[in-house]
Motif scaffolding. Sequence first.
Motif, PDB file in Angstrom:
ATOM      1  N   GLU A  22       0.917  -1.235   0.405  1.00  0.00           N
ATOM      2  CA  GLU A  22      -0.278   0.403  -0.058  1.00  0.00           C
ATOM      3  C   GLU A  22       0.681   1.113   0.081  1.00  0.00           C
ATOM      4  O   GLU A  22       0.523   2.183  -0.806  1.00  0.00           O
ATOM      5  N   TYR A  23       1.998   1.755   0.930  1.00  0.00           N
ATOM      6  CA  TYR A  23       2.542   2.244   0.442  1.00  0.00           C
ATOM      7  C   TYR A  23       3.241   2.657  -0.234  1.00  0.00           C
ATOM      8  O   TYR A  23       3.853   3.610  -1.093  1.00  0.00           O
ATOM      9  N   GLY A  24       4.026   1.902  -1.054  1.00  0.00           N
ATOM     10  CA  GLY A  24       4.917   1.815  -2.278  1.00  0.00           C
ATOM     11  C   GLY A  24       3.693   2.099  -3.231  1.00  0.00           C
ATOM     12  O   GLY A  24       4.189   2.987  -4.066  1.00  0.00           O
ATOM     13  N   ALA A  25       2.273   1.290  -3.889  1.00  0.00           N
ATOM     14  CA  ALA A  25       1.061   2.113  -4.319  1.00  0.00           C
ATOM     15  C   ALA A  25       0.650   3.451  -3.913  1.00  0.00           C
ATOM     16  O   ALA A  25       0.747   4.275  -5.296  1.00  0.00           O
ATOM     17  N   ASP A  26       0.568   3.539  -2.971  1.00  0.00           N
ATOM     18  CA  ASP A  26       0.696   5.697  -2.258  1.00  0.00           C
ATOM     19  C   ASP A  26       1.672   6.057  -2.955  1.00  0.00           C
ATOM     20  O   ASP A  26       1.456   7.584  -3.624  1.00  0.00           O
ATOM     21  N   LEU A  27       2.707   6.125  -3.345  1.00  0.00           N
ATOM     22  CA  LEU A  27       3.888   6.241  -3.348  1.00  0.00           C
ATOM     23  C   LEU A  27       4.199   6.851  -4.566  1.00  0.00           C
ATOM     24  O   LEU A  27       3.932   8.211  -5.560  1.00  0.00           O
ATOM     25  N   LEU A  28       3.604   5.820  -5.418  1.00  0.00           N
ATOM     26  CA  LEU A  28       3.604   6.238  -7.078  1.00  0.00           C
ATOM     27  C   LEU A  28       2.703   7.074  -7.353  1.00  0.00           C
ATOM     28  O   LEU A  28       2.707   7.583  -8.419  1.00  0.00           O
ATOM     29  N   GLU A  29       1.451   6.471  -6.774  1.00  0.00           N
ATOM     30  CA  GLU A  29       0.782   7.207  -7.094  1.00  0.00           C
ATOM     31  C   GLU A  29       0.429   9.029  -6.782  1.00  0.00           C
ATOM     32  O   GLU A  29      -0.257   9.893  -7.900  1.00  0.00           O
ATOM     33  N   ARG A  30       1.753   9.033  -5.977  1.00  0.00           N
ATOM     34  CA  ARG A  30       1.467  10.438  -5.816  1.00  0.00           C
ATOM     35  C   ARG A  30       2.714  11.557  -6.415  1.00  0.00           C
ATOM     36  O   ARG A  30       2.172  12.445  -6.828  1.00  0.00           O
ATOM     37  N   ARG A  31       2.988  11.020  -7.035  1.00  0.00           N
ATOM     38  CA  ARG A  31       4.000  10.997  -6.983  1.00  0.00           C
ATOM     39  C   ARG A  31       4.012  11.041  -9.026  1.00  0.00           C
ATOM     40  O   ARG A  31       4.718  11.180  -9.983  1.00  0.00           O
ATOM     41  N   SER A  32       3.138  10.682  -9.687  1.00  0.00           N
ATOM     42  CA  SER A  32       2.654  10.477 -11.125  1.00  0.00           C
ATOM     43  C   SER A  32       3.512   9.156 -11.885  1.00  0.00           C
ATOM     44  O   SER A  32       3.991  10.308 -12.627  1.00  0.00           O
ATOM     45  N   VAL A  33       4.295   9.196 -10.946  1.00  0.00           N
ATOM     46  CA  VAL A  33       4.985   7.767 -12.149  1.00  0.00           C
ATOM     47  C   VAL A  33       5.170   6.949 -13.214  1.00  0.00           C
ATOM     48  O   VAL A  33       5.132   7.499 -13.790  1.00  0.00           O
ATOM     49  N   VAL A  34       3.637   6.515 -12.518  1.00  0.00           N
ATOM     50  CA  VAL A  34       3.345   5.593 -14.144  1.00  0.00           C
ATOM     51  C   VAL A  34       2.976   7.005 -15.482  1.00  0.00           C
ATOM     52  O   VAL A  34       3.538   6.706 -16.571  1.00  0.00           O
ATOM     53  N   LYS A  35       2.641   8.211 -14.917  1.00  0.00           N
ATOM     54  CA  LYS A  35       1.928   9.139 -16.080  1.00  0.00           C
ATOM     55  C   LYS A  35       3.207   9.186 -17.110  1.00  0.00           C
ATOM     56  O   LYS A  35       2.787   9.728 -17.872  1.00  0.00           O
ATOM     57  N   GLU A  36       4.292   9.744 -15.904  1.00  0.00           N
ATOM     58  CA  GLU A  36       5.717  10.627 -16.407  1.00  0.00           C
ATOM     59  C   GLU A  36       5.653   9.102 -16.986  1.00  0.00           C
ATOM     60  O   GLU A  36       7.113  10.015 -17.532  1.00  0.00           O
ATOM     61  N   LEU A  37       6.414   8.100 -17.159  1.00  0.00           N
ATOM     62  CA  LEU A  37       6.709   7.390 -18.340  1.00  0.00           C
ATOM     63  C   LEU A  37       5.958   7.180 -19.293  1.00  0.00           C
ATOM     64  O   LEU A  37       5.279   7.985 -19.294  1.00  0.00           O
ATOM     65  N   ARG A  38       7.739   7.436 -20.271  1.00  0.00           N
ATOM     66  CA  ARG A  38       7.188   7.116 -21.848  1.00  0.00           C
ATOM     67  C   ARG A  38       7.651   5.933 -22.307  1.00  0.00           C
ATOM     68  O   ARG A  38       8.773   6.158 -23.274  1.00  0.00           O
ATOM     69  N   LEU A  39       7.309   5.104 -22.313  1.00  0.00           N
ATOM     70  CA  LEU A  39       7.862   3.899 -22.385  1.00  0.00           C
ATOM     71  C   LEU A  39       6.678   3.306 -22.381  1.00  0.00           C
ATOM     72  O   LEU A  39       5.567   3.116 -21.679  1.00  0.00           O
ATOM     73  N   PRO A  40       6.544   2.141 -23.903  1.00  0.00           N
ATOM     74  CA  PRO A  40       4.949   1.091 -23.616  1.00  0.00           C
ATOM     75  C   PRO A  40       5.033   0.469 -23.010  1.00  0.00           C
ATOM     76  O   PRO A  40       5.930   0.209 -22.039  1.00  0.00           O
ATOM     77  N   MET A  41       4.164   0.094 -22.283  1.00  0.00           N
ATOM     78  CA  MET A  41       3.473  -0.570 -20.812  1.00  0.00           C
ATOM     79  C   MET A  41       2.598  -2.021 -20.980  1.00  0.00           C
ATOM     80  O   MET A  41       1.745  -2.247 -21.909  1.00  0.00           O
ATOM     81  N   LEU A  42       3.007  -3.011 -21.062  1.00  0.00           N
ATOM     82  CA  LEU A  42       2.369  -4.199 -20.848  1.00  0.00           C
ATOM     83  C   LEU A  42       2.203  -5.155 -19.315  1.00  0.00           C
ATOM     84  O   LEU A  42       3.302  -4.906 -19.204  1.00  0.00           O
TER      85      LEU A  42
END
Length: 107
Positions: A4-24
Amino acid sequence: RWLEYGADLLERRSVVKELRLPMLAVVGDLDRLLPSVDEAARLREACDPAFWRGTVTVQGAGHASTLGNRVDLLDEIRNAFAADFEPPLSPRVDLVGLPTPHSGPHS
């Protein structure tokens, strides 16, 4: 709690949205370690749609969904990312069953 901590941290930082890589996402429908199917949906929502290549749900697989023979991971990756290559990927060569230099009529 660490998940939960890791997921929340990624969510707050918008890490996934900032990635410019194709994801599967490759998930097992019987994952009892993590809510993989739900997490794949969350990642899809957080990801820039231009980079999302899909979710592969491996039926009958748990957390280690890519182990064993339930999914041909190479095929899934090639299918998902084929359009990202220029020039396009060449057809897959199946090396299983091909003769080796030492197998043949005179071995």
